[in-house]
Write a protein that holds these residues in place. Structure first.
Motif, PDB file in Angstrom:
ATOM      1  N   TYR A 262      38.645  70.965  94.370  1.00  0.00           N
ATOM      2  CA  TYR A 262      38.557  69.786  95.222  1.00  0.00           C
ATOM      3  C   TYR A 262      37.126  69.272  95.244  1.00  0.00           C
ATOM      4  CZ  TYR A 262      43.091  71.432  96.870  1.00  0.00           C
ATOM      5  OH  TYR A 262      44.394  71.846  96.937  1.00  0.00           O
ATOM      6  N   ALA A 263      36.971  67.960  95.181  1.00  0.00           N
ATOM      7  CA  ALA A 263      35.641  67.352  95.217  1.00  0.00           C
ATOM      8  C   ALA A 263      35.661  66.128  96.116  1.00  0.00           C
ATOM      9  CB  ALA A 263      35.196  66.958  93.810  1.00  0.00           C
ATOM     10  N   ASP A 264      34.682  66.045  97.019  1.00  0.00           N
ATOM     11  CA  ASP A 264      34.496  64.850  97.842  1.00  0.00           C
ATOM     12  C   ASP A 264      33.651  63.864  97.047  1.00  0.00           C
ATOM     13  OD1 ASP A 264      35.896  66.001  99.900  1.00  0.00           O
ATOM     14  OD2 ASP A 264      34.110  66.687 100.983  1.00  0.00           O
ATOM     15  N   LEU A 265      34.216  62.690  96.772  1.00  0.00           N
ATOM     16  CA  LEU A 265      33.554  61.729  95.887  1.00  0.00           C
ATOM     17  C   LEU A 265      33.445  60.366  96.542  1.00  0.00           C
ATOM     18  CD1 LEU A 265      35.424  62.621  92.560  1.00  0.00           C
ATOM     19  CD2 LEU A 265      33.170  63.425  93.298  1.00  0.00           C
ATOM     20  N   TYR A 266      32.285  59.761  96.372  1.00  0.00           N
ATOM     21  CA  TYR A 266      32.106  58.383  96.832  1.00  0.00           C
ATOM     22  C   TYR A 266      33.053  57.457  96.071  1.00  0.00           C
ATOM     23  CZ  TYR A 266      27.830  59.532  99.402  1.00  0.00           C
ATOM     24  OH  TYR A 266      26.923  60.041 100.294  1.00  0.00           O
ATOM     25  N   ALA A 267      33.470  56.382  96.754  1.00  0.00           N
ATOM     26  CA  ALA A 267      34.445  55.453  96.172  1.00  0.00           C
ATOM     27  C   ALA A 267      33.956  54.854  94.858  1.00  0.00           C
ATOM     28  CB  ALA A 267      34.747  54.339  97.173  1.00  0.00           C
ATOM     29  N   HIS A 268      32.651  54.681  94.710  1.00  0.00           N
ATOM     30  CA  HIS A 268      32.124  54.076  93.485  1.00  0.00           C
ATOM     31  C   HIS A 268      32.423  54.922  92.256  1.00  0.00           C
ATOM     32  CE1 HIS A 268      29.557  51.562  91.020  1.00  0.00           C
ATOM     33  NE2 HIS A 268      28.966  52.651  90.557  1.00  0.00           N
ATOM     34  N   TYR A 269      32.651  56.212  92.451  1.00  0.00           N
ATOM     35  CA  TYR A 269      32.905  57.103  91.320  1.00  0.00           C
ATOM     36  C   TYR A 269      34.378  57.123  90.914  1.00  0.00           C
ATOM     37  CZ  TYR A 269      28.290  59.179  92.326  1.00  0.00           C
ATOM     38  OH  TYR A 269      26.949  59.398  92.531  1.00  0.00           O
TER      39      TYR A 269
END
Length: 245
Positions: free
Chosen positions: A227-234
């Motif tokens: 699981y990875a928390d990712l900014y929307a831009h990515y």
């Protein structure tokens, strides 16, 4: 893009450290304290003014950029707080607080006489601001209106954004696909504008679930997910043609 960002799944990088101590040597505690004080005294924070001469912005991002600017072979050679020391020292030199020559001279001075007393002084107002910073913290969550492009269960692709100085996107996730696990409420900023990497302004953050076979085909254990928390831009929608952008 630095080798340091591509560690996931790479083989043959040498032995893995099993060190469990938070601080291996006594000086590392002082480096942690210096970093904390720099963050607390950074001028963008809405905290009471102090007589400190520290006048430039310092965040976790600046610390990370300092470490990541090291040559990859140097990066892997040094321990955790040794990287911090290099990044902080470079920051003070680059921002005019001390010259490289002055730092070298002071280093030689203390190496030749380890019992030499450290500088004393300080201000109660500075101490109070540092304590208040530790109590209040500095949350990345912002009250901003944002739109969510994805919802739980959506399949998404991870972009391969151009990065120069710093990124929050691990290299081994680039050009991979995953599933939205959680849509975090609110908007989140980063500690600095990463330029071409694309983060800094308030935006949604998604928790994305990845299957090991997608990340490391034919070379991964089964029965787990990453699981990875990712900014929307990515994050982007899969290409309709079946190929990734």
């Amino acid at each position: 893009m630095k080798l340091q960002h591509y560690l996931g799944g790479l083989e043959g990088l040498g032995p893995v450290s099993t060190e469990t101590r938070v601080f291996v040597e006594e000086w590392e505690k002082r480096i942690f304290g210096i970093h904390t004080a720099m963050m607390a005294l950074s001028p963008q924070l809405p905290l009471p003014a102090t007589p400190s001469e520290f006048r430039t912005v310092w965040t976790w991002a600046d610390l990370r950029k300092g470490a990541e600017s090291l040559n990859p072979f140097e990066y892997f050679k040094f321990r955790y707080y040794e990287k911090w020391l290099g990044g902080i020292s470079g920051y003070f030199i680059d921002n005019g607080y001390i010259t490289a020559e002055e730092l070298d001279a002071l280093t030689d001075e203390y190496l030749s006489d380890p019992s030499k007393p450290l500088p004393t002084g300080g201000s109660p107002a500075i101490d109070e601001r540092v304590v208040q910073y530790l109590v209040d913290g500095d949350s990345p969550k912002r009250e901003a209106t944002v739109s969510y492009e994805f919802e739980v269960g959506d399949t998404v692709n991870i972009k391969n954004v151009p990065s120069v100085a710093h990124t929050r996107l691990p290299g081994f996730l680039r050009n991979k696909s995953g599933t939205i696990e959680t849509v975090y409420e609110g908007a989140y900023v980063y500690l600095c504008d990463t330029g071409s990497d694309g983060i800094g302004a308030p935006m949604p953050v998604y928790c994305v679930r990845f299957e090991p076979e997608e990340l490391w085909p034919n070379n991964a254990e089964q029965n787990f997910s990453l699981y990875a928390d990712l900014y929307a831009h990515y994050v982007e929608a899969p290409a309709t043609s079946g190929t990734r952008a």
